[in-house]
Design an enzyme around this catalytic site. Structure first.
Site, short mmCIF file in Angstrom:
data_model
loop_
_atom_site.label_atom_id
_atom_site.label_comp_id
_atom_site.label_asym_id
_atom_site.label_seq_id
_atom_site.Cartn_x
_atom_site.Cartn_y
_atom_site.Cartn_z
N GLY A 9 0.85 -1.17 0.00
CA GLY A 9 0.00 0.00 0.00
C GLY A 9 0.89 1.23 0.00
O GLY A 9 2.12 1.13 -0.04
N ARG A 10 0.27 2.38 0.10
CA ARG A 10 1.06 3.61 -0.07
C ARG A 10 2.22 3.71 0.93
O ARG A 10 3.34 4.02 0.56
CB ARG A 10 0.15 4.83 0.07
CG ARG A 10 0.84 6.14 -0.30
CD ARG A 10 -0.13 7.29 -0.36
NE ARG A 10 0.51 8.52 -0.78
CZ ARG A 10 -0.09 9.69 -0.83
NH1 ARG A 10 -1.37 9.79 -0.51
NH2 ARG A 10 0.57 10.78 -1.22
N MET A 11 1.93 3.42 2.20
CA MET A 11 2.99 3.56 3.20
C MET A 11 4.05 2.48 3.04
O MET A 11 5.26 2.75 3.11
CB MET A 11 2.41 3.54 4.60
CG MET A 11 3.40 3.98 5.67
SD MET A 11 2.54 4.45 7.18
CE MET A 11 3.90 4.85 8.24
N GLY A 12 3.62 1.23 2.82
CA GLY A 12 4.58 0.15 2.63
C GLY A 12 5.47 0.38 1.43
O GLY A 12 6.69 0.17 1.49
N ASP A 30 2.72 -8.04 -2.42
CA ASP A 30 1.37 -7.65 -2.05
C ASP A 30 0.42 -8.59 -2.77
O ASP A 30 0.65 -8.91 -3.96
CB ASP A 30 1.10 -6.20 -2.45
CG ASP A 30 -0.14 -5.64 -1.76
OD1 ASP A 30 0.01 -4.80 -0.86
OD2 ASP A 30 -1.26 -6.05 -2.15
N ASN A 95 -0.13 -0.86 12.79
CA ASN A 95 -0.68 -0.36 14.06
C ASN A 95 -1.36 -1.47 14.84
O ASN A 95 -2.53 -1.36 15.21
CB ASN A 95 -1.67 0.78 13.79
CG ASN A 95 -0.98 2.08 13.42
OD1 ASN A 95 0.16 2.31 13.80
ND2 ASN A 95 -1.67 2.91 12.67
N LYS A 173 3.37 3.62 20.16
CA LYS A 173 2.64 4.18 19.03
C LYS A 173 1.16 4.39 19.37
O LYS A 173 0.54 5.36 18.94
CB LYS A 173 2.77 3.26 17.81
CG LYS A 173 2.05 3.75 16.55
CD LYS A 173 2.52 5.13 16.11
CE LYS A 173 2.20 5.47 14.67
NZ LYS A 173 0.82 5.26 14.27
N HIS A 176 1.08 7.51 21.36
CA HIS A 176 1.39 8.58 20.39
C HIS A 176 0.13 8.99 19.63
O HIS A 176 -0.17 10.18 19.49
CB HIS A 176 2.47 8.06 19.43
CG HIS A 176 2.67 8.87 18.19
ND1 HIS A 176 1.80 8.84 17.11
CD2 HIS A 176 3.67 9.71 17.83
CE1 HIS A 176 2.25 9.64 16.16
NE2 HIS A 176 3.38 10.18 16.57
N GLU A 180 -2.10 12.43 19.56
CA GLU A 180 -2.40 13.04 18.27
C GLU A 180 -3.88 13.39 18.16
O GLU A 180 -4.25 14.47 17.67
CB GLU A 180 -1.99 12.07 17.16
CG GLU A 180 -2.24 12.53 15.75
CD GLU A 180 -1.88 11.42 14.78
OE1 GLU A 180 -2.81 10.87 14.13
OE2 GLU A 180 -0.68 11.08 14.66
#
Length: 301
Positions: A9-12, A30, A95, A173, A176, A180
């Site tokens: 995906g975008r982050m990976g 993927d 996450n 996290k 965190h 946020e």
């Protein structure tokens, strides 16, 4: 260092690109062909199965998962474990709930496989700016992967650290993200008040930009807020619906379990839930109650 990235995906994909550009040999997988095609278009090598990935990465292997929290992580590990060998390292950069990470680490440890839970912050900007990495798990495994962490972080000497044993990275996290939530809610509420007094503050983008420099409330979130307002001052086309990733809920549950008062984080989560109630039954009932005890007018649809 050679490693496999699971989840493009975008982050990976961005993490794999940052590693590749930093001199690491990265192979991606993927299950979605379009994701593999997109990664290949950026110059990344990909394979079509976990079996091919395990064969492609030299032992002792380093495999990094960027998949959604929950059952998908367990399913991925179940598919991977027969392909792995003692000495391999498996990283969960998603996450995940920290207690799930502790459970997974204990199970893999029996097979001689090190499991690192790495809380990862940086979002879509990480490719250019670097990622903040909160690492939990075996100290030796974390030390072995230090060249990877140093490449992903904003700089080799900052932005990443082993913060504790298994579960600590995802626990850090989780908190965190709870913080946020509260910060985002405060900005949103402040600007909502300002927006109501356009007779005094007619230019919200100007004020947001002003606050970015020298102000006590300056932050990266404010930078992003200023950019959003500059591009769309009235926020046209954006629905008042705010999802949550789950980590805010976990943070609130943890605060309750530890008898720690966390009213700001808790209320920010409640406000996100409230944003999704198109029917707003509770508000309707409040209006009906006011009418019943005080004869106050009820506004009709």
């Amino acid at each position: 260092m050679q490693l496999g990235m699971i989840g493009l995906g975008r982050m990976g994909a961005n993490m794999a690109l940052r590693l590749s550009r930093g001199g690491h040999d990265v192979v991606g997988f993927d299950p979605v062909p379009a994701a593999r095609t997109g990664a290949e278009g950026e110059g990344l090598a990909t394979v079509a199965s976990l079996e091919a990935l395990a064969e492609r990465v030299d032992a002792p292997r380093v495999l990094w998962m960027m998949v959604p929290a929950g059952a998908i992580v367990d399913a991925t590990i179940a598919s991977l474990q027969p392909l792995l060998s003692p000495g391999d390292v498996l990283v969960d950069g998603g996450n995940s709930f920290y207690q799930d990470s502790q459970r997974r680490a204990a199970a893999l440890d029996d097979a001689g496989i090190a499991y690192l839970d790495v809380g990862t912050s940086g979002g879509v900007w990480g490719l250019a700016e670097g990622y903040s990495l909160m690492i939990g798990g075996h100290e030796d495994a974390a030390r072995r992967l230090s060249p990877v962490f140093a490449t992903l972080a904003p700089a080799a000497d900052r932005g990443w650290a082993r913060v504790g044993p298994s579960g600590a990275g995802h626990y850090a996290k989780m908190i965190h993200n709870g913080i946020e939530y509260g910060m985002m809610q405060a900005y949103a509420e402040g600007f909502a008040i300002l927006e109501r007094r356009q007779d005094l503050i007619a230019d919200l983008p100007q004020l947001a930009e002003l606050w970015r420099h020298g102000s006590v409330v300056r932050s990266w979130l404010l930078d992003l807020t200023a950019g959003a307002l500059a591009g769309n001052p009235q926020l046209d086309g954006i629905a008042p619906y705010v999802p949550d990733s789950g980590e805010g809920r976990w943070t609130v549950a943890e605060a309750i379990a530890l008898d720690v008062a966390a009213p700001v984080i808790t209320q920010s989560l409640i406000e996100r839930l409230r944003s999704r109630d198109d029917n707003a039954f509770a508000d309707k009932l409040l209006s009906a109650m006011r009418n019943a005890f005080g004869g106050h007018a009820v506004k009709r649809d």
